[in-house]
Scaffold this active site. Structure first.
Site, PDB file in Angstrom:
ATOM      1  N   CYS A 106       0.406  -0.954  -0.285  1.00 49.80           N
ATOM      2  CA  CYS A 106       0.332  -0.153  -0.567  1.00 49.80           C
ATOM      3  C   CYS A 106       0.829   1.524   0.357  1.00 49.80           C
ATOM      4  O   CYS A 106       0.676   1.685   0.726  1.00 49.80           O
ATOM      5  CB  CYS A 106      -1.070  -0.243   1.557  1.00 49.80           C
ATOM      6  SG  CYS A 106      -1.333  -1.403   1.474  1.00 49.80           S
ATOM      7  N   ALA A 107       1.433   1.639  -1.139  1.00 49.21           N
ATOM      8  CA  ALA A 107       3.080   2.743  -1.382  1.00 49.21           C
ATOM      9  C   ALA A 107       2.250   3.769  -1.318  1.00 49.21           C
ATOM     10  O   ALA A 107       3.255   4.753  -1.020  1.00 49.21           O
ATOM     11  CB  ALA A 107       3.894   1.768  -2.526  1.00 49.21           C
ATOM     12  N   GLY A 149       4.504   7.531  -1.068  1.00 54.72           N
ATOM     13  CA  GLY A 149       5.631   7.128  -1.776  1.00 54.72           C
ATOM     14  C   GLY A 149       6.730   6.725  -0.653  1.00 54.72           C
ATOM     15  O   GLY A 149       7.960   6.742  -0.860  1.00 54.72           O
ATOM     16  N   LYS A 195       7.391   5.440   1.871  1.00 52.46           N
ATOM     17  CA  LYS A 195       8.234   4.526   2.661  1.00 52.46           C
ATOM     18  C   LYS A 195       8.838   4.079   1.584  1.00 52.46           C
ATOM     19  O   LYS A 195      10.190   3.354   1.823  1.00 52.46           O
ATOM     20  CB  LYS A 195       7.507   3.584   3.594  1.00 52.46           C
ATOM     21  CG  LYS A 195       7.097   4.204   4.612  1.00 52.46           C
ATOM     22  CD  LYS A 195       5.976   2.849   5.387  1.00 52.46           C
ATOM     23  CE  LYS A 195       4.921   4.466   7.137  1.00 52.46           C
ATOM     24  NZ  LYS A 195       4.999   5.207   6.499  1.00 52.46           N
ATOM     25  N   GLU A 214      -0.469   0.643  -5.618  1.00 50.76           N
ATOM     26  CA  GLU A 214      -0.804   1.257  -4.966  1.00 50.76           C
ATOM     27  C   GLU A 214      -2.626   0.893  -5.092  1.00 50.76           C
ATOM     28  O   GLU A 214      -2.421   1.583  -7.176  1.00 50.76           O
ATOM     29  CB  GLU A 214      -0.578   2.952  -4.675  1.00 50.76           C
ATOM     30  CG  GLU A 214      -1.816   3.415  -4.244  1.00 50.76           C
ATOM     31  CD  GLU A 214      -2.340   3.379  -3.083  1.00 50.76           C
ATOM     32  OE1 GLU A 214      -3.340   3.271  -3.373  1.00 50.76           O
ATOM     33  OE2 GLU A 214      -1.756   3.698  -2.299  1.00 50.76           O
ATOM     34  N   ASP A 248      -5.345  -4.533  -6.265  1.00 52.74           N
ATOM     35  CA  ASP A 248      -6.054  -4.928  -4.802  1.00 52.74           C
ATOM     36  C   ASP A 248      -4.809  -5.545  -4.285  1.00 52.74           C
ATOM     37  O   ASP A 248      -5.054  -6.800  -4.315  1.00 52.74           O
ATOM     38  CB  ASP A 248      -7.713  -5.458  -4.944  1.00 52.74           C
ATOM     39  CG  ASP A 248      -8.251  -5.829  -3.750  1.00 52.74           C
ATOM     40  OD1 ASP A 248      -7.367  -5.335  -2.663  1.00 52.74           O
ATOM     41  OD2 ASP A 248      -9.478  -5.578  -3.693  1.00 52.74           O
ATOM     42  N   ASP A 250       1.794  -1.413   4.907  1.00 54.87           N
ATOM     43  CA  ASP A 250       0.703  -0.195   5.353  1.00 54.87           C
ATOM     44  C   ASP A 250      -0.292   0.444   5.952  1.00 54.87           C
ATOM     45  O   ASP A 250      -0.697   1.216   4.188  1.00 54.87           O
ATOM     46  CB  ASP A 250       2.606   1.150   5.192  1.00 54.87           C
ATOM     47  CG  ASP A 250       1.692   2.475   5.740  1.00 54.87           C
ATOM     48  OD1 ASP A 250       1.752   2.447   6.871  1.00 54.87           O
ATOM     49  OD2 ASP A 250       1.630   3.834   5.414  1.00 54.87           O
ATOM     50  N   CYS A 252      -1.342   4.698  10.878  1.00 57.06           N
ATOM     51  CA  CYS A 252      -0.454   5.344  11.508  1.00 57.06           C
ATOM     52  C   CYS A 252      -2.575   6.298  12.202  1.00 57.06           C
ATOM     53  O   CYS A 252      -2.923   7.347  12.271  1.00 57.06           O
ATOM     54  CB  CYS A 252      -0.648   6.893  10.506  1.00 57.06           C
ATOM     55  SG  CYS A 252      -1.638   6.932   8.921  1.00 57.06           S
TER      56      CYS A 252
END
Length: 321
Positions: A127-128, A131, A133, A150, A181, A199, A253
């Protein structure tokens, strides 16, 4: 500066007060003060070791920034923080021009540090977007292949722009992007990766507190009930995508226990091919820069505090047997 002018959404704040007082107790009071006061927020500056000028370092030092260093950090990871709130000026995206640094919340480094990417490894950032990370991984090591995924088309364009802004063309040969997905990747790329980062999409506490209106806030609170199921599916898919002996890092987060420890517990209770990694040594060695919640199951939780306003950030690591 627009962020400083946004109004706190009382609907979300009331919901957080009820939820996090129960989960964090007295710690919620200090966390709440930071989250609701953008003027207290700090930002780190990650230098691009693929393209950075000495002038940037000079400007950071003149502004009172100090390099974030520890023996757990790769020497190539060149990140600077200031004890004072505020943000170093961002660089605008310009086609064909490589940026010299990336602005981020310093707690975003922790999932990447937990991954411990080694040169030549096959790595998936599931789930980039946006960007940050992925960029941090490339500062730590030179993976043999980095797959940045993504599913959202708008965020995917943002991800590609970030990569183009930070990675010189020759290095792009080892990077691929997709809009799959994430829940399907485990089946499509089974046993393919040495390391995977999930993430996960989550109820981002900082942004949710500043929801534009009560209707949007109510929608987000309603969505929060279904997020843990989606997050567990993503994490399960990541495990299928790992080769035996590989590891997955799960991060969010949010402070939400339902989206953090409970998701990992769900996986551990239903999947016998993974075991958790104890990250308490990481918390102990980095406690001078980050405030960690006590008694967190299956991971670490960074709590925002004055002078250490990093987070929220939950990090957990699993190894595939």
């Amino acid at each position: 500066m627009a962020r400083l002018k946004r109004q706190i959404c009382q609907v979300v704040l009331d919901y957080f007060d009820k939820t996090y007082t129960n989960e964090l107790g007295d710690q919620w009071k200090t966390v709440k003060e930071v989250l609701t006061t953008p003027g207290l927020w700090q930002y780190a500056v990650l230098l691009n070791n693929l393209h950075c000028s000495s002038e940037t370092k000079k400007q950071l030092l003149l502004r009172g920034y100090q390099r974030l260093t520890h023996h757990t950090f790769p020497e190539s990871l060149d990140c600077y923080i200031s004890r004072n709130p505020g943000k170093f000026p961002s660089q605008r995206h310009q086609t064909g021009r490589i940026k010299g640094y990336y602005i981020l919340n310093a707690s975003s480094l922790l999932p990447v540090l937990a991954m411990d990417v080694q040169p030549g490894e096959r790595v998936l950032d599931m789930c980039a977007a946006p960007g940050g990370k992925s960029i941090t991984m490339l500062q730590c090591a030179s993976p043999g292949h980095l797959h940045c995924n993504e599913p959202d088309s708008h965020r995917s364009r943002w991800l590609k722009e970030t990569l183009e802004s930070f990675v010189p063309a020759p290095r792009m040969n080892t990077i691929c992007t997709s809009e799959l997905d994430g829940r399907l990747i485990g089946r499509l790329h089974a046993n393919s990766y040495d390391k995977v980062l999930v993430d996960a999409p989550c109820s981002n506490d900082r942004s949710w507190l500043f929801s534009s209106d009560a209707l949007q806030a109510a929608k987000r609170i309603s969505e929060r009930k279904i997020l843990p199921a989606v997050q567990a599916e993503l994490l399960r898919s990541a495990i299928h995508a790992l080769r035996p002996g590989g590891s997955v890092v799960y991060s969010t987060c949010t402070l939400s226990e339902a989206e953090n420890s409970a998701v990992v517990s769900n996986i551990l209770n239903s999947c016998r091919e993974v075991i958790p990694v104890d990250l308490r040594d990481m918390a102990n060695t980095l406690s001078h820069e980050f405030t960690f919640a006590a008694h967190v199951t299956h991971g670490l939780l960074v709590l925002p505090h004055k002078g250490k306003s990093w987070g929220p950030m939950f990090v957990s690591k699993l190894i595939k047997l």
